[in-house]
Motif scaffolding. Structure first.
Motif, short mmCIF file in Angstrom:
data_model
loop_
_atom_site.label_atom_id
_atom_site.label_comp_id
_atom_site.label_asym_id
_atom_site.label_seq_id
_atom_site.Cartn_x
_atom_site.Cartn_y
_atom_site.Cartn_z
N PRO A 1 14.85 7.36 0.77
CA PRO A 1 14.34 6.10 1.99
C PRO A 1 12.89 5.70 2.42
O PRO A 1 12.96 4.52 3.56
N MET A 2 12.00 6.19 2.04
CA MET A 2 10.92 5.33 1.33
C MET A 2 10.76 4.61 1.45
O MET A 2 9.85 3.47 2.29
N LEU A 3 11.21 4.27 0.42
CA LEU A 3 10.98 2.92 -0.57
C LEU A 3 11.83 2.34 0.09
O LEU A 3 12.02 0.80 0.15
N ASP A 4 13.36 2.22 0.73
CA ASP A 4 14.24 1.14 1.51
C ASP A 4 13.62 0.15 2.40
O ASP A 4 12.95 -0.56 2.39
N ALA A 5 12.46 1.43 3.53
CA ALA A 5 12.19 0.93 4.34
C ALA A 5 11.30 -0.15 3.75
O ALA A 5 10.32 -0.74 5.07
N GLU A 6 10.25 0.04 2.68
CA GLU A 6 9.19 -0.95 2.15
C GLU A 6 10.10 -2.02 1.39
O GLU A 6 9.21 -2.82 0.79
N GLU B 215 0.83 -0.93 -0.42
CA GLU B 215 0.42 -0.24 -0.36
C GLU B 215 0.57 1.00 -0.10
O GLU B 215 0.57 2.54 -0.77
N ARG B 216 1.81 1.41 0.91
CA ARG B 216 2.51 2.37 1.00
C ARG B 216 3.57 3.06 -0.33
O ARG B 216 3.58 3.87 -0.71
N VAL B 217 3.98 1.39 -0.91
CA VAL B 217 4.79 1.81 -2.35
C VAL B 217 3.91 2.35 -3.49
O VAL B 217 4.07 2.75 -3.96
N GLN B 218 2.55 1.67 -3.13
CA GLN B 218 1.52 2.26 -4.00
C GLN B 218 1.31 3.65 -3.84
O GLN B 218 1.19 4.42 -5.30
N GLU B 219 1.25 4.36 -2.75
CA GLU B 219 0.65 5.55 -2.43
C GLU B 219 2.02 6.44 -2.76
O GLU B 219 1.53 7.49 -3.52
N ILE B 220 2.92 6.10 -2.96
CA ILE B 220 4.69 7.09 -3.35
C ILE B 220 4.42 7.08 -4.85
O ILE B 220 4.58 8.25 -5.62
N ILE B 221 3.57 6.20 -5.85
CA ILE B 221 3.67 5.79 -7.28
C ILE B 221 2.85 6.49 -7.42
O ILE B 221 3.21 7.00 -8.23
N ASP B 222 1.95 6.87 -6.60
CA ASP B 222 0.65 7.07 -7.21
C ASP B 222 1.09 9.14 -6.82
O ASP B 222 0.12 9.28 -7.70
N SER B 223 1.99 9.28 -5.86
CA SER B 223 1.67 10.34 -5.64
C SER B 223 2.70 11.33 -6.59
O SER B 223 2.93 12.07 -7.08
N LEU B 224 3.04 10.04 -7.45
CA LEU B 224 4.64 10.37 -8.69
C LEU B 224 3.67 10.96 -9.79
O LEU B 224 4.40 10.61 -10.72
N GLY B 225 2.61 10.79 -9.85
CA GLY B 225 1.84 10.98 -10.85
C GLY B 225 0.91 8.76 -11.56
O GLY B 225 0.80 9.00 -12.35
#
Lengths: 229, 851
Positions: free
Chosen positions: B237-242, B81-91
């Motif tokens: 770093p955010m992605l590393d955690a996931e 979920e978190r990674v998908q959120e980050i992907i979505d936040s990048l458009g």
């Protein structure tokens, strides 16, 4: 006349193997400006060693040498070199031309060391005087022995030295060629007014000088004036 | 005294240059040979440096094409979920892909092959291109639902467009040949060639299952003026955690650049050795050259030149020669680099456009200048100490040198070599090791040569015939360069032989034991429900079931009570990052296998507390995680946290071609965890192996099979290619040695001619003179190459013992090919020098040489 060379209680030894050889022992004499002076003696008498010390090529063990008013022991190697360039000319038994330089280039090296302007003209004139006007650009290996010695003569006089040392100048030449070279030597010397010191075992050549210093076993036998003077 | 004192100026720099020129032009050929000694070495260094610069430039320019995008987010698991959120936040991703190895079946040909399946969706690549045949297939395959298959694979199995390819549970038509894709190289695709299919078919293949090594990629095109560095800094770093990762095209390019740079550094060192050899040749040749000039130096000093002036004349000659040699070497090097893309094409992911930059040329010039002067300095210093009295007589110790000056020069040379290798390697320890290594090699070679020559002198074979004895004596003639030649030829032979032996060691280490009990077929991704059926199929086909290894995937959650997320954020932590992000493939058993040796603790072991699970770590994992016996690690076993205690640390021989594990669990702990299996067997020959693979893939389309015979063949191929490139550079050393030999032969030519002429005058026949010369060069060739090979035997034994940790059995090739080959070359060069002597009458020869 002023003294151009003053040798005082000169001594020199060499170590050969375990032996200590005394080559010169308490030699004292002087030469006056403009003189022609011969040093003679048999092989091993110390003639060449004496020449080397007088010209500042070597250092004595004892005694002093004063050349052109300068005591040589007070000079370092480079200062001696500068003095030689300024005041001394050399002629050697085996010519000692620089093999990679032409006749003209050999002649003008002393002038170039002095930073002289237009040394080429002086060199060409001198080579002309010694009869080698058509050999300016020939290398020593392309010249005969007599021709090489004539180039050496021209080189020796090029810097207008105060004193000229000639070590067995005809040693490697046949009699006829040797005579011609000696004639040239004395003619050029007379024209330049240089003091001439000849080392030789040839008494006939020595007799052409004003004074003769005879050496034997490293000591002075006689120091005499010749008929010429 | 009444003579007027003239104002005397001193001769200036222009006179020194004039004298250097006058003297130099008469010695032109000798100086040209000196130059030639360093040209090759400089050409080698400049070519590698220049090519490296071109490569860096190309990587920087093509980094986007290498990646196919501006940046990518990748992970070994489906995005949470978190990674998908980050992907979505990048458009949202502009394209996505999923890749994994798997078996492909070609029904028409009845063949199977391990391939790398990549399912793509979107207009990837955004930079660079998918090169296909036909070209339209690159855009058509997603629409039409076809597959693009690697060109080598098409050729290997005689596949045509329209043929079918079965991947897992589905079959697709092959609609195009994949010639190249962004980031792929010949080497990287050799083990598992790529097959591209539309993303939408991935699920239907049924290949994405428990334990599958799947890579998920999300490709992005950056917005205009988007700062990728900042993005990387913020998001990574955010992605590393996931357990995901962000790579920009620049960071990928830099990583790629560093890999090639490391190889380039190694090649540069090899080239530098060639240059050093050339300089040793210069030192020796200049020593003889200056010795011949000492009389002239004495004359110059006699007529008034100072020590500094005479020193500078010859220094200018040597410096001039070094500069010209550097210039020619640089030009040759720049031309030589044009050939590198040809040799390295299998290792490069793109076509390299060669460019010319000024820096390598400057490097070549400076190297030529400094190294010539440095190595010629010791003989040059001889001119300083010449007495002008030498014009009247030869003095016993006519040119006494200052020991202090010589030591200073030697120190300067060592410092220069250190500084240059430090500049190349960017590490002072490696640079120092290189300098020490060079010294040791040169010293040993010189030592062996010295011992040999002393032995010849002390135990001279008086009973030998005249020609054999004379040729041996010639090795010791005055001004001989025997030592230098042995060094030059020896070092080159040493390099080439060591490379050859090292290659043999590496291949031996990876070779398969030819016994029935050694696996050469490995079935991976076998699911639990397939395991028994697969095992039975193997046995029914008459093959032994050698291993049935369960594998559970898990990640580190905590190391000694610190969560991996906290460790990631802790900038002072020295724990190796890969430990924190890695998905470990773990097995369970209660014994160690042949490739494992216990270093600490025991296995199986009892935990200190009943709640803890005892585990065994490999030594490298323990080191990188900075844990020791008794430390606690918490693992996330697919959602379940398990606390463990390090009860054993093992050394693992990773070089053995078998399944090795960095983490071991005991039995009765993980049996119920989601897992997959690896089965191994031994097929007696290639035909049986192909049959078995075909049958198994038909029965179990989701299982991948690794044929170790094929893998070994590919490894051998890669090693061959790498060896070829290194050998090419090492050959420069041999060539430099040859030039040094030519130089030495030319330098002593007149002396040799005099000897030969004297012998002929005394009645020696041409055949006798030729035999003397031939034997002399034969001794040199055998001595040089022989000492080099002996030294390489020693160094290879040390490499095998301490680095590769394996036995060393030397091959016969260096003895049968390198030694005779190099000896023959030396003989040829030497004898070609003697031709003019033999053909002409003695007096004519002497006259000719004197003029």
């Amino acid at each position: 006349m002023a003294k151009i060379l003053n040798v005082s209680h000169l001594g020199k030894s060499y170590t050969s193997g375990s032996k200590n050889l005394t080559v010169l022992d308490d030699i004292s004499f002087h030469i006056e400006e403009g003189e022609t002076f011969a040093i003679v003696g048999p092989s091993g008498s110390g003639k060449t060693t004496l020449l080397g010390l007088c010209a500042g090529l070597d250092r004595p063990d004892t005694g002093t040498v004063e050349l052109c008013g300068t005591e040589l022991s007070k000079l370092n190697e480079d200062e001696r070199a500068l003095l030689r360039n300024r005041e001394v000319g050399f002629i050697f038994q085996n010519f000692q031309l620089l093999p990679t330089l032409t006749a003209l280039e050999n002649v003008i090296v002393p002038l170039e060391l002095q930073g002289a302007s237009n040394p080429g003209k002086v060199g060409m004139d001198l080579l002309d005087k010694v009869g080698l006007a058509d050999r300016f650009h020939h290398y020593p290996t392309q010249l005969s022995g007599g021709e090489q010695q004539r180039v050496a003569l021209a080189r020796a006089f090029s810097s207008r030295p105060s004193i000229l040392f000639a070590d067995e100048p005809t040693g490697n030449l046949d009699e006829e060629t040797g005579e011609k070279v000696v004639q040239l030597l004395f003619d050029l010397n007379k024209e330049a007014g240089t003091t001439l010191v000849i080392v030789s075992h040839n008494l006939d050549l020595a007799q052409q000088c004003q004074r003769i210093l005879r050496l034997k076993g490293g000591k002075i036998l006689t120091n005499e004036t010749t008929v010429l003077s | 005294m009444s003579r007027n004192r003239r104002i005397i100026k001193k001769a200036g720099l222009d006179w020194l240059f004039k004298m250097a020129w006058r003297d130099g032009k008469a010695s032109g050929k000798r100086l040209l040979l000196f130059m030639a000694s360093i040209i090759l070495g400089i050409a080698a260094v400049v070519s590698i440096q220049s090519f490296g610069d071109s490569l860096k430039e190309n990587i920087a320019l093509q980094s986007k094409a290498l990646m196919g995008a501006d940046f990518i987010i990748d992970s070994n698991q489906p995005p949470n979920e978190r990674v998908q959120e980050i992907i979505d936040s990048l458009g949202g991703a502009d394209a996505k892909g999923v890749s994994f190895p798997s078996m492909a079946v070609f029904p028409k040909q009845g063949a199977t092959k391990l391939v790398n399946i990549k399912g793509l969706e979107g207009a990837f690549p955004f930079y660079g291109e998918l090169e296909t045949s036909p070209a339209s297939a690159a855009t058509e395959y997603q629409k039409s639902g076809g597959a693009l298959v690697d060109a080598t694979l098409m050729l290997q199995y005689g596949l045509q467009h329209g043929d079918s390819i079965k991947i897992g549970n589905i079959g697709l038509p092959i609609i195009g040949t994949l010639v190249s894709a962004p980031g792929s190289t010949g080497v990287s695709t050799s083990v598992a060639p790529p097959v591209l299919i539309p993303y939408r078919f991935i699920e239907a293949t049924g290949l994405v299952q428990v334990g599958s090594r799947v890579g998920y990629d999300f490709y992005f095109v950056a917005k205009p003026n988007q700062d990728l560095k900042e993005l990387d800094k913020k998001i990574d770093p955010m992605l590393d955690a996931e357990n995901a990762d962000l790579d920009t095209h620049t960071s990928t390019g830099q990583r790629l650049g560093r890999r090639y740079e490391n190889f380039g550094k190694f090649l540069n060192l090899v080239a530098f050795i060639a240059l050093l050899l050339g300089c040793v040749g210069i030192a020796s040749s200049v020593h003889i050259y200056i010795k011949e000039k000492l009389k002239s130096v004495a004359v110059l000093k006699c007529i008034g030149a100072t020590r500094k002036q005479t020193f500078l004349i010859y220094l200018i000659q040597i410096a001039g020669m070094g500069l010209i040699g550097g210039l020619i070497g640089s030009v040759v090097g720049l031309l030589l680099q044009q050939s590198f893309p040809l040799f390295l094409q299998d290792f490069l992911p793109f076509e390299v456009a060669i460019s010319f930059s000024f820096q390598p040329i400057l490097l070549g010039l400076l190297l030529g200048l400094f190294m010539s002067v440095l190595f010629a300095l010791t003989p040059l210093l001889g001119t300083w100490y010449v007495s002008p009295l030498q014009v009247l007589r030869i003095l016993e110790n006519g040119s006494k040198k200052s020991r202090k000056a010589n030591l200073l020069v030697l120190l300067a040379i060592m410092v220069f070599i250190f500084l240059f290798s430090f500049w190349l390697l960017q590490n002072w320890k490696y640079a120092l090791s290189f300098v020490i290594g060079i010294l040791v090699v040169f010293a040993i070679l010189a030592g062996i040569a010295t011992v040999f020559m002393k032995a010849v002198k002390n135990y001279f074979p008086a009973s030998w015939g005249f020609t054999a004895r004379q040729s041996l004596l010639n090795l010791f003639r005055p001004n001989n360069q025997t030592m230098v030649l042995i060094l030059a030829i020896g070092v080159g032979t040493f390099l080439i032989s060591t490379l050859y032996f090292s290659r043999d060691i590496l291949l031996a280490k990876t070779s398969l034991e030819k016994t029935e009990n050694t696996p050469n077929l490995i079935l991976v991704d076998v699911q639990t429900e397939q395991k028994d059926a697969a095992a039975q199929s193997i046995v029914e086909m008459g093959l032994p079931l050698l291993n049935n290894i369960p594998i559970v995937t898990m990640r580190m959650q905590k190391i000694k009570d610190h969560s991996v997320n906290d460790i990631r954020l802790d900038t002072t932590s020295t724990i190796n990052r890969w430990i924190l992000n890695h998905e470990f493939r773990v097995t369970y058993r209660d014994s160690l296998i042949a490739s494992e040796t216990s270093e600490a603790g025991r296995w199986p072991a009892e935990p200190s507390e009943a709640s803890l699970v005892p585990i065994s770590l490999s030594d490298n994992v323990a080191r990188d995680a900075q844990v020791q016996l008794g430390d606690r690690l918490t693992f996330n076993v697919q959602g379940v946290l398990m606390e463990t205690e390090v009860a054993s640390i093992r050394a693992v021989d990773w070089g053995r071609m078998q399944l090795n594990f960095s983490i071991l669990f005991p039995t009765a702990i993980l049996e119920n965890a989601p897992q997959f299996h690896v089965l191994t067997t031994n097929a007696p020959d290639e035909k049986k192996s192909a049959e078995v693979q075909k049958a198994l893939v038909r029965q179990f389309p989701t299982v991948s099979i690794i044929d170790l015979r094929q893998v070994l063949g590919i490894v051998e191929n890669i090693l061959d290619k790498i060896s070829w490139v290194i050998n090419f550079m090492a050959f420069f050393s041999i060539l430099t040695g040859i030039i040094v030999l030519i130089g030495s032969v030319r330098t002593s030519k007149y002396q040799r001619i005099k000897e030969s002429v004297l012998l002929r005058t005394l009645g020696a026949k041409s055949s006798q003179i030729s035999k003397i010369a031939a034997l002399e060069y034969l001794y040199l060739g055998i001595l040089g190459s022989g000492t080099g090979i002996l030294l390489s035997l020693l160094s290879s034994q040390l490499l095998a013992l301490f680095i590769f940790k394996t036995a060393f059995v030397p091959s016969w090739v260096p003895f049968l090919v390198v030694l005779p080959g190099i000896t023959a070359l030396v003989l040829l060069i030497g004898l070609s020098n003697n031709r003019s002597v033999l053909r002409s009458p003695p007096l004519e020869v002497l006259r000719k040489e004197a003029s």
